[in-house]
Design a protein around this motif. Structure first.
Motif, short mmCIF file in Angstrom:
data_model
loop_
_atom_site.label_atom_id
_atom_site.label_comp_id
_atom_site.label_asym_id
_atom_site.label_seq_id
_atom_site.Cartn_x
_atom_site.Cartn_y
_atom_site.Cartn_z
N UNK A 35 34.88 67.89 92.11
CA UNK A 35 36.24 67.36 92.20
C UNK A 35 37.12 67.81 91.03
N UNK A 36 36.50 68.26 89.95
CA UNK A 36 37.24 68.71 88.78
C UNK A 36 37.77 70.11 89.07
N UNK A 37 39.07 70.29 88.93
CA UNK A 37 39.71 71.56 89.29
C UNK A 37 39.84 72.54 88.13
N UNK A 38 39.63 72.07 86.90
CA UNK A 38 39.73 72.96 85.75
C UNK A 38 38.61 72.60 84.76
N UNK A 39 37.85 73.61 84.38
CA UNK A 39 36.78 73.45 83.40
C UNK A 39 37.10 74.30 82.18
N UNK A 40 36.45 73.96 81.07
CA UNK A 40 36.76 74.61 79.80
C UNK A 40 35.49 75.02 79.06
N UNK A 41 35.66 75.97 78.15
CA UNK A 41 34.62 76.35 77.20
C UNK A 41 35.08 75.89 75.81
N UNK A 42 34.19 76.01 74.84
CA UNK A 42 34.53 75.78 73.43
C UNK A 42 35.15 74.41 73.19
N UNK A 43 34.50 73.38 73.68
CA UNK A 43 34.92 71.99 73.49
C UNK A 43 36.36 71.75 73.94
N UNK A 44 36.77 72.48 74.98
CA UNK A 44 38.09 72.27 75.56
C UNK A 44 39.15 73.22 75.06
N UNK A 45 38.81 74.12 74.16
CA UNK A 45 39.82 75.01 73.59
C UNK A 45 40.14 76.20 74.49
N UNK A 46 39.24 76.55 75.42
CA UNK A 46 39.43 77.74 76.25
C UNK A 46 39.26 77.38 77.73
N UNK A 47 40.27 77.68 78.53
CA UNK A 47 40.18 77.48 79.98
C UNK A 47 39.12 78.45 80.52
N UNK A 48 38.18 77.95 81.29
CA UNK A 48 37.10 78.79 81.83
C UNK A 48 37.58 79.68 82.98
N UNK A 49 38.72 79.39 83.55
CA UNK A 49 39.24 80.20 84.64
C UNK A 49 38.52 79.94 85.95
N UNK A 50 38.33 78.69 86.28
CA UNK A 50 37.63 78.31 87.50
C UNK A 50 38.42 78.74 88.73
N UNK A 51 37.78 79.53 89.60
CA UNK A 51 38.41 79.97 90.84
C UNK A 51 37.95 79.09 92.00
N UNK A 52 36.64 78.84 92.05
CA UNK A 52 36.08 78.07 93.17
C UNK A 52 34.80 77.40 92.72
N UNK A 53 34.46 76.33 93.44
CA UNK A 53 33.18 75.66 93.18
C UNK A 53 32.67 75.08 94.49
N UNK A 54 31.36 74.98 94.58
CA UNK A 54 30.74 74.36 95.75
C UNK A 54 29.38 73.81 95.33
N UNK A 55 28.95 72.81 96.06
CA UNK A 55 27.67 72.16 95.77
C UNK A 55 26.56 72.90 96.48
N UNK A 56 25.46 73.14 95.76
CA UNK A 56 24.25 73.74 96.34
C UNK A 56 23.06 72.98 95.79
#
Length: 184
Positions: A35-56
């Motif tokens: 459900x989270x549409x934006x994820x980050x690296x570096x303790x929130x300092x860098x947008x990870x650039x999430x394009x898509x996600x799905x459960x497997x």
């Protein structure tokens, strides 16, 4: 102190040949993390650039901008992903584990302070809090509705209704109850 960015999970490997990555969620479930549409690296300092996600199965599969092969995706193995707490709505009486760590545990009825929440264990039925007092004694406290009166993150206090003996209080009295007198 309440953290704005919280650990969401770790990239543990690749999936397929087109750059998908497997994420081990560190929250309730992969469904929650999806459900989270934006994820980050570096303790929130860098947008990870999430394009898509799905459960497997029990993991989340993600695609990130600029990652188009398994070789490129493998470079992210071991990286921790973060979420912004403002992008998530928790159900009533649910809290981030990071917010529970460090809370002072206080008896709702007597005001007695039992210690500080040091760790949260996630079990199948309910969470269990590891509480440590000022003498270094540790107690395991089941996080069930009947035993938790109120959680006040802002004040830093977890108000509890413990069953007798859980904090070794009155342990001798409890052990001695119901014993017949030795006097003849």
């Amino acid at each position: 102190m309440v953290k704005q960015f919280l650990e969401a999970g770790r990239i543990v490997g690749t999936h397929g040949v087109r750059g998908e990555m497997r994420v081990e969620p560190w929250c309730d479930s992969a469904e929650f993390l999806k459900k989270v549409k934006r994820l980050y690296f570096d303790e929130g300092r860098t947008d990870a650039g999430l394009i898509a996600s799905r459960v497997h199965k029990s993991q989340l599969l993600i695609r990130l901008e600029g990652v188009n092969s398994a070789t490129e995706a493998d470079l992210y193995r071991g990286r921790v992903l973060y979420l912004n707490r403002d992008s998530v709505r928790l159900p009533k009486n649910r809290y981030f584990i990071d917010d529970l760590i460090g809370l002072t545990v206080q008896d709702d009825g007597t005001g007695a302070v039992y210690g500080t929440v040091r760790e949260v264990f996630e079990t199948g039925a309910n969470n269990v809090y590891r509480i440590e007092n000022e003498r270094g004694e540790e107690f395991l406290f089941p996080a069930v509705d009947a035993m938790i009166a109120k959680t006040d993150i802002a004040a830093g206090i977890l108000f509890v209704r413990p069953i007798p003996g859980i904090f070794n209080d009155n342990a001798e009295t409890i052990a001695g109850e119901g014993k017949p007198d030795d006097a003849d």
